[in-house]
Scaffold this motif. Structure first.
Motif, PDB file in Angstrom:
ATOM      1  N   TYR A 185      -0.179  -4.101   5.654  1.00 36.90           N
ATOM      2  CA  TYR A 185      -1.203  -4.863   6.374  1.00 36.90           C
ATOM      3  C   TYR A 185      -2.141  -5.618   5.435  1.00 36.90           C
ATOM      4  O   TYR A 185      -3.041  -6.326   5.893  1.00 36.90           O
ATOM      5  CB  TYR A 185      -2.012  -3.918   7.266  1.00 36.90           C
ATOM      6  CG  TYR A 185      -1.160  -3.137   8.228  1.00 36.90           C
ATOM      7  CD1 TYR A 185      -0.749  -3.677   9.437  1.00 36.90           C
ATOM      8  CD2 TYR A 185      -0.724  -1.841   7.902  1.00 36.90           C
ATOM      9  CE1 TYR A 185       0.055  -2.957  10.314  1.00 36.90           C
ATOM     10  CE2 TYR A 185       0.076  -1.115   8.772  1.00 36.90           C
ATOM     11  CZ  TYR A 185       0.465  -1.678   9.974  1.00 36.90           C
ATOM     12  OH  TYR A 185       1.257  -0.964  10.834  1.00 36.90           O
ATOM     13  N   GLY A 186      -1.977  -5.421   4.139  1.00 38.79           N
ATOM     14  CA  GLY A 186      -2.821  -6.119   3.174  1.00 38.79           C
ATOM     15  C   GLY A 186      -4.207  -5.534   3.030  1.00 38.79           C
ATOM     16  O   GLY A 186      -5.086  -6.141   2.422  1.00 38.79           O
ATOM     17  N   GLY A 187      -4.438  -4.358   3.568  1.00 40.45           N
ATOM     18  CA  GLY A 187      -5.748  -3.712   3.488  1.00 40.45           C
ATOM     19  C   GLY A 187      -5.775  -2.489   4.373  1.00 40.45           C
ATOM     20  O   GLY A 187      -4.813  -2.195   5.101  1.00 40.45           O
ATOM     21  N   VAL A 188      -6.891  -1.772   4.331  1.00 40.54           N
ATOM     22  CA  VAL A 188      -6.994  -0.503   5.059  1.00 40.54           C
ATOM     23  C   VAL A 188      -7.161  -0.749   6.562  1.00 40.54           C
ATOM     24  O   VAL A 188      -8.026  -1.522   6.992  1.00 40.54           O
ATOM     25  CB  VAL A 188      -8.184   0.325   4.533  1.00 40.54           C
ATOM     26  CG1 VAL A 188      -8.323   1.614   5.339  1.00 40.54           C
ATOM     27  CG2 VAL A 188      -7.986   0.638   3.055  1.00 40.54           C
ATOM     28  N   VAL A 189      -6.342  -0.076   7.352  1.00 44.00           N
ATOM     29  CA  VAL A 189      -6.469  -0.091   8.815  1.00 44.00           C
ATOM     30  C   VAL A 189      -7.165   1.215   9.210  1.00 44.00           C
ATOM     31  O   VAL A 189      -6.582   2.301   9.081  1.00 44.00           O
ATOM     32  CB  VAL A 189      -5.090  -0.188   9.502  1.00 44.00           C
ATOM     33  CG1 VAL A 189      -5.262  -0.222  11.021  1.00 44.00           C
ATOM     34  CG2 VAL A 189      -4.346  -1.414   9.015  1.00 44.00           C
ATOM     35  N   LEU A 216      -1.004 -11.442  -4.940  1.00 43.91           N
ATOM     36  CA  LEU A 216      -0.671 -10.103  -5.419  1.00 43.91           C
ATOM     37  C   LEU A 216      -0.784  -9.104  -4.274  1.00 43.91           C
ATOM     38  O   LEU A 216      -1.372  -9.382  -3.238  1.00 43.91           O
ATOM     39  CB  LEU A 216      -1.605  -9.699  -6.565  1.00 43.91           C
ATOM     40  CG  LEU A 216      -1.591 -10.645  -7.772  1.00 43.91           C
ATOM     41  CD1 LEU A 216      -2.630 -10.199  -8.797  1.00 43.91           C
ATOM     42  CD2 LEU A 216      -0.211 -10.709  -8.405  1.00 43.91           C
ATOM     43  N   GLY A 217      -0.254  -7.918  -4.493  1.00 46.38           N
ATOM     44  CA  GLY A 217      -0.234  -6.918  -3.439  1.00 46.38           C
ATOM     45  C   GLY A 217      -1.521  -6.133  -3.354  1.00 46.38           C
ATOM     46  O   GLY A 217      -2.477  -6.341  -4.101  1.00 46.38           O
ATOM     47  N   TYR A 218      -1.521  -5.189  -2.412  1.00 47.63           N
ATOM     48  CA  TYR A 218      -2.627  -4.258  -2.210  1.00 47.63           C
ATOM     49  C   TYR A 218      -2.248  -2.937  -2.863  1.00 47.63           C
ATOM     50  O   TYR A 218      -1.099  -2.509  -2.770  1.00 47.63           O
ATOM     51  CB  TYR A 218      -2.864  -4.062  -0.706  1.00 47.63           C
ATOM     52  CG  TYR A 218      -3.776  -2.909  -0.375  1.00 47.63           C
ATOM     53  CD1 TYR A 218      -5.152  -3.074  -0.403  1.00 47.63           C
ATOM     54  CD2 TYR A 218      -3.256  -1.649  -0.063  1.00 47.63           C
ATOM     55  CE1 TYR A 218      -5.991  -2.009  -0.113  1.00 47.63           C
ATOM     56  CE2 TYR A 218      -4.089  -0.589   0.222  1.00 47.63           C
ATOM     57  CZ  TYR A 218      -5.451  -0.778   0.194  1.00 47.63           C
ATOM     58  OH  TYR A 218      -6.278   0.278   0.477  1.00 47.63           O
TER      59      TYR A 218
END
Length: 342
Positions: A39-43, A175-177
Motif C-alpha cells: 500500500y506504500g505506507g501504514v494502513v 523507491l519502496g516502503y
C-alpha cells in the motif's frame, strides 16, 4: 525487578524482558513492513489487527528466550502514546489484561521516552546529563536530558520531520516502503555535489528544524530532469538529499552542545540508524571533542526493549506511577515531558 515491555504504536509489535541489575534479557519483534509495502505506507486497521495476532506468540518467545516464567514478572510496561490509536489500544489492552491476570502493576510509557532512553541499553551507554537528537517518524527534536523524566525541548521541527522527508523523497524517486533505508542505500551510489539542495534553517539562529522545503526541492529536481530518471540521476538526487538533511541535523546538534555546555550527545530513533548521519556525527565528535552515543542498530526502530527499560527506570524512581487499577487510556497525540492527556 523484572519488567515486560510491550510496544505497538505503529507497524511493529515488540515485546521484551528487562531486569534491573542484569539488563535486557530478551526481546522479540515482528515488523509489518511486508504487509504495508503493497500500500506504500501504514494502513492503521491492518496494523491493529496484526498486533492482535502477534502479541501473545511474541510473549511466549521472550519468556522462552529469557528462561523465565510469567509468574516471575514484577511489572508490565506498555506504550500509551503517541501513535496510531487502534494500534496503541491493542498493546494497552494486552498489557493491562496480562497484568490483571498476574496480579502485577502496570505502567504506560511515552513512545518517544522509550527511544530517548534506548541508548542506555547499548554496551557503550551514556551517563546523564546529555543532549539528545531524537529523530523518529514524525518527530525531530533536540532535547536537554538531565535524568529520567527530566526533559527540556531545545528545538523541534516546524513541519515535516526528517523521517517524513526521507519517506516522501523515496516516493518521489520511485523507491519502496519504508523509504529511509532505501534512500540511504541509493545515496551511497550518488556523486557528491552532482546535485545541490538547500539546507533549510541551517542559519536560523535557533535549534528548530524544517524539512518540507527540502522535500519540495527534491520534487523540483525530479521534474527538471528528463524522465524516466536513470539510475545515476536518482542516486545523485538521493545523495544530495541525504547530504542536506545530515548537514542540518549535525549543525543543529553541535549548536545545542555548545549552548548547553554539554559534552555528550545521544542520537535515538529510526533515522539514528542512518549510516551517513552516524559517520558525520562521529567525525564531528572527533574534531570537537565530545562523545556521541547511539542505540544498537536493532533497537533503533520501535521495539519492546526500550519500553521495558523506560518502565523499569520510572518505577524505580516513582513507584507510585505503577498502577493496580487496570483502567487505561491511550494518547495518539502526547507531547514528551507533559502528563498524559486525559
Amino acid at each position: 525487578m523484572l519488567v515486560l515491555g510491550i510496544e505497538s504504536s505503529c507497524d511493529e509489535t515488540g515485546l521484551a524482558l528487562y531486569r534491573q541489575g542484569s539488563g535486557l534479557l530478551s526481546h522479540a519483534l515482528h515488523s509489518q513492513i511486508d504487509m504495508h509495502r503493497e500500500y506504500g505506507g501504514v494502513v492503521p486497521e491492518l496494523a491493529s489487527r496484526d498486533h492482535i495476532r502477534r502479541a501473545l506468540p511474541l510473549l511466549e518467545t521472550v519468556l522462552a528466550a529469557a528462561g523465565v516464567q510469567a509468574a516471575e514478572i514484577d511489572a508490565v510496561a506498555y506504550t500509551a502514546g503517541p501513535g496510531l490509536a487502534g494500534a496503541l489500544l491493542v498493546g494497552a489492552s494486552v498489557a493491562n489484561g496480562l497484568a490483571f491476570a498476574w496480579g502485577k502493576p502496570v505502567i504506560g510509557i511515552h513512545h518517544l521516552e522509550g527511544h530517548l532512553l534506548s541508548p542506555l541499553l547499548a554496551q557503550r551507554a551514556p551517563a546523564f546529563p546529555f543532549v539528545a537528537l531524537l529523530v523518529s517518524g514524525g518527530h525531530t527534536q533536540l532535547m536537554r536530558v538531565q535524568d529520567v523524566g527530566e526533559y527540556e525541548i531545545l528545538g523541534e521541527t516546524l513541519d515535516d520531520a526528517a523521517g517524513e522527508a526521507f519517506d516522501k523523497t523515496a516516493k518521489l524517486l520511485g523507491l519502496g516502503y519504508p523509504g529511509g533505508p532505501a534512500v540511504s542505500a541509493l545515496a551511497a551510489r550518488g556523486r557528491p555535489g552532482a546535485v545541490v539542495l538547500p539546507r533549510p534553517m541551517l542559519h536560523s539562529g535557533d535549534l528548530d528544524f524544517s524539512f518540507s522545503g527540502l522535500k519540495t526541492a527534491v520534487l523540483t529536481q525530479v521534474r527538471r530532469l528528463a524522465e524516466p530518471l536513470d539510475e545515476q540521476a536518482r542516486a545523485d538526487i538521493a545523495r544530495a538529499f541525504v547530504d542536506a538533511a545530515v548537514d542540518v541535523l549535525v549543525a543543529k546538534s553541535l549548536t545545542a552542545l555548545k549552548r548547553t555546555g554539554m559534552k555528550r550527545l545521544v542520537v535515538a530513533g529510526g533515522v539514528g540508524a542512518n549510516a551517513q548521519l552516524r559517520a558525520a556525527l562521529d567525525a564531528a565528535a572527533t574534531r570537537r571533542g565530545f562523545a556521541v552515543f547511539y542505540p544498537e542498530l536493532d533497537l533503533c526502530t520501535d521495539n519492546g526493549a526500550m519500553i521495558a527499560l523506560a518502565g523499569a527506570l520510572r518505577i524505580a524512581r516513582w513507584p507510585e506511577q505503577a498502577r493496580h487499577d487496570y483502567r487505561f487510556s491511550v494518547s495518539p497525540r502526547w507531547e514528551l515531558g507533559q502528563p498524559q492527556p486525559a
